[in-house]
Write a protein that holds these residues in place. Sequence first.
Motif, PDB file in Angstrom:
ATOM      1  N   MET A   1       9.049  -6.086  24.201  1.00 26.25           N
ATOM      2  CA  MET A   1       8.232  -5.999  25.666  1.00 26.25           C
ATOM      3  C   MET A   1       7.388  -4.732  25.713  1.00 26.25           C
ATOM      4  O   MET A   1       7.425  -3.488  24.966  1.00 26.25           O
ATOM      5  N   THR A   2       5.859  -4.845  26.369  1.00 25.64           N
ATOM      6  CA  THR A   2       5.266  -3.360  25.752  1.00 25.64           C
ATOM      7  C   THR A   2       5.429  -2.702  26.118  1.00 25.64           C
ATOM      8  O   THR A   2       5.714  -2.275  27.285  1.00 25.64           O
ATOM      9  N   GLN A   3       5.288  -1.624  25.492  1.00 28.94           N
ATOM     10  CA  GLN A   3       5.509  -0.080  26.428  1.00 28.94           C
ATOM     11  C   GLN A   3       4.324   1.095  26.535  1.00 28.94           C
ATOM     12  O   GLN A   3       3.912   1.639  27.028  1.00 28.94           O
ATOM     13  N   ALA A   4       3.034   0.498  25.951  1.00 30.78           N
ATOM     14  CA  ALA A   4       1.653   0.868  26.210  1.00 30.78           C
ATOM     15  C   ALA A   4       0.704   0.792  26.411  1.00 30.78           C
ATOM     16  O   ALA A   4       0.592  -0.847  25.682  1.00 30.78           O
ATOM     17  N   PHE A   5       0.017   0.792  26.764  1.00 28.72           N
ATOM     18  CA  PHE A   5      -1.655   0.090  26.526  1.00 28.72           C
ATOM     19  C   PHE A   5      -2.873   0.799  26.556  1.00 28.72           C
ATOM     20  O   PHE A   5      -3.060   2.224  27.024  1.00 28.72           O
ATOM     21  N   ILE A   6      -3.337   0.373  25.969  1.00 28.48           N
ATOM     22  CA  ILE A   6      -5.118   1.476  25.185  1.00 28.48           C
ATOM     23  C   ILE A   6      -5.848   1.065  27.164  1.00 28.48           C
ATOM     24  O   ILE A   6      -6.374  -0.306  26.841  1.00 28.48           O
ATOM     25  N   LEU A   7      -6.217   2.024  27.252  1.00 32.13           N
ATOM     26  CA  LEU A   7      -7.108   1.778  28.293  1.00 32.13           C
ATOM     27  C   LEU A   7      -8.709   1.874  28.692  1.00 32.13           C
ATOM     28  O   LEU A   7      -9.155   3.213  27.937  1.00 32.13           O
TER      29      LEU A   7
ATOM     30  N   GLY B   1     -14.759   7.402  26.117  1.00 29.38           N
ATOM     31  CA  GLY B   1     -13.194   7.280  25.947  1.00 29.38           C
ATOM     32  C   GLY B   1     -12.081   5.884  26.309  1.00 29.38           C
ATOM     33  O   GLY B   1     -12.923   5.964  27.335  1.00 29.38           O
ATOM     34  N   LEU B   2     -11.421   6.740  25.865  1.00 31.43           N
ATOM     35  CA  LEU B   2      -9.766   5.768  26.246  1.00 31.43           C
ATOM     36  C   LEU B   2      -8.893   6.855  26.401  1.00 31.43           C
ATOM     37  O   LEU B   2      -8.375   7.171  25.846  1.00 31.43           O
ATOM     38  N   LEU B   3      -8.511   6.271  27.142  1.00 31.84           N
ATOM     39  CA  LEU B   3      -6.786   6.488  28.189  1.00 31.84           C
ATOM     40  C   LEU B   3      -5.523   6.219  27.263  1.00 31.84           C
ATOM     41  O   LEU B   3      -5.896   4.168  27.260  1.00 31.84           O
ATOM     42  N   LEU B   4      -4.588   6.379  26.965  1.00 29.51           N
ATOM     43  CA  LEU B   4      -2.888   5.888  26.339  1.00 29.51           C
ATOM     44  C   LEU B   4      -2.628   5.661  27.199  1.00 29.51           C
ATOM     45  O   LEU B   4      -2.034   6.796  28.480  1.00 29.51           O
ATOM     46  N   ALA B   5      -1.726   4.683  27.826  1.00 25.56           N
ATOM     47  CA  ALA B   5      -1.006   4.448  28.962  1.00 25.56           C
ATOM     48  C   ALA B   5       0.272   4.259  27.983  1.00 25.56           C
ATOM     49  O   ALA B   5       0.438   3.300  28.022  1.00 25.56           O
ATOM     50  N   ASP B   6       1.461   5.266  28.744  1.00 26.76           N
ATOM     51  CA  ASP B   6       2.679   5.189  28.080  1.00 26.76           C
ATOM     52  C   ASP B   6       3.669   4.481  28.897  1.00 26.76           C
ATOM     53  O   ASP B   6       4.096   5.573  29.963  1.00 26.76           O
ATOM     54  N   LEU B   7       4.169   3.774  29.080  1.00 24.93           N
ATOM     55  CA  LEU B   7       4.959   2.574  30.192  1.00 24.93           C
ATOM     56  C   LEU B   7       6.294   3.717  29.865  1.00 24.93           C
ATOM     57  O   LEU B   7       6.949   3.216  31.037  1.00 24.93           O
ATOM     58  N   GLN B   8       6.865   4.100  28.047  1.00 28.23           N
ATOM     59  CA  GLN B   8       8.607   4.076  28.264  1.00 28.23           C
ATOM     60  C   GLN B   8       8.401   5.936  29.133  1.00 28.23           C
ATOM     61  O   GLN B   8       9.094   6.269  29.889  1.00 28.23           O
ATOM     62  N   SER B   9       6.965   6.166  28.637  1.00 29.11           N
ATOM     63  CA  SER B   9       6.974   8.058  28.860  1.00 29.11           C
ATOM     64  C   SER B   9       6.266   8.202  31.214  1.00 29.11           C
ATOM     65  O   SER B   9       6.923   9.278  31.082  1.00 29.11           O
ATOM     66  N   GLY B  10       5.878   7.198  30.979  1.00 29.87           N
ATOM     67  CA  GLY B  10       5.379   7.032  32.456  1.00 29.87           C
ATOM     68  C   GLY B  10       4.201   8.576  32.592  1.00 29.87           C
ATOM     69  O   GLY B  10       3.891   8.926  33.370  1.00 29.87           O
ATOM     70  N   THR B  11       3.356   8.016  31.413  1.00 27.68           N
ATOM     71  CA  THR B  11       1.706   8.790  31.018  1.00 27.68           C
ATOM     72  C   THR B  11       0.697   8.172  30.904  1.00 27.68           C
ATOM     73  O   THR B  11       0.972   7.226  29.876  1.00 27.68           O
TER      74      THR B  11
END
Length: 74
Positions: free
Chosen positions: A1-7, A14-24
């Motif tokens: 399962m994906t744990q992170a997305f680059i947005l 700039g780009l953002l890192l959405a870390d699903l595991q840590s909720g950040t």
Amino acid sequence: MTQAFILGGEGKEGLLLADLQSGTITPAKEPLARELAKAASLRTSGVTITKGVDIAIATSAETLATGSIHEGNN
């Protein structure tokens, strides 16, 4: 399962890192490397890139706050 997305938002630098595991969600650390650097370069020239995403909706915080998105049992 994906744990992170680059947005990246249209018109936003700039780009953002959405870390699903840590909720950040945090800015992606520069300098970007390898394939991510290539993707970011394409993005600045107007190319939209999606990989491993089956839905993405851009909205405003105001839209979410007014309850325009409903979830739950019908």
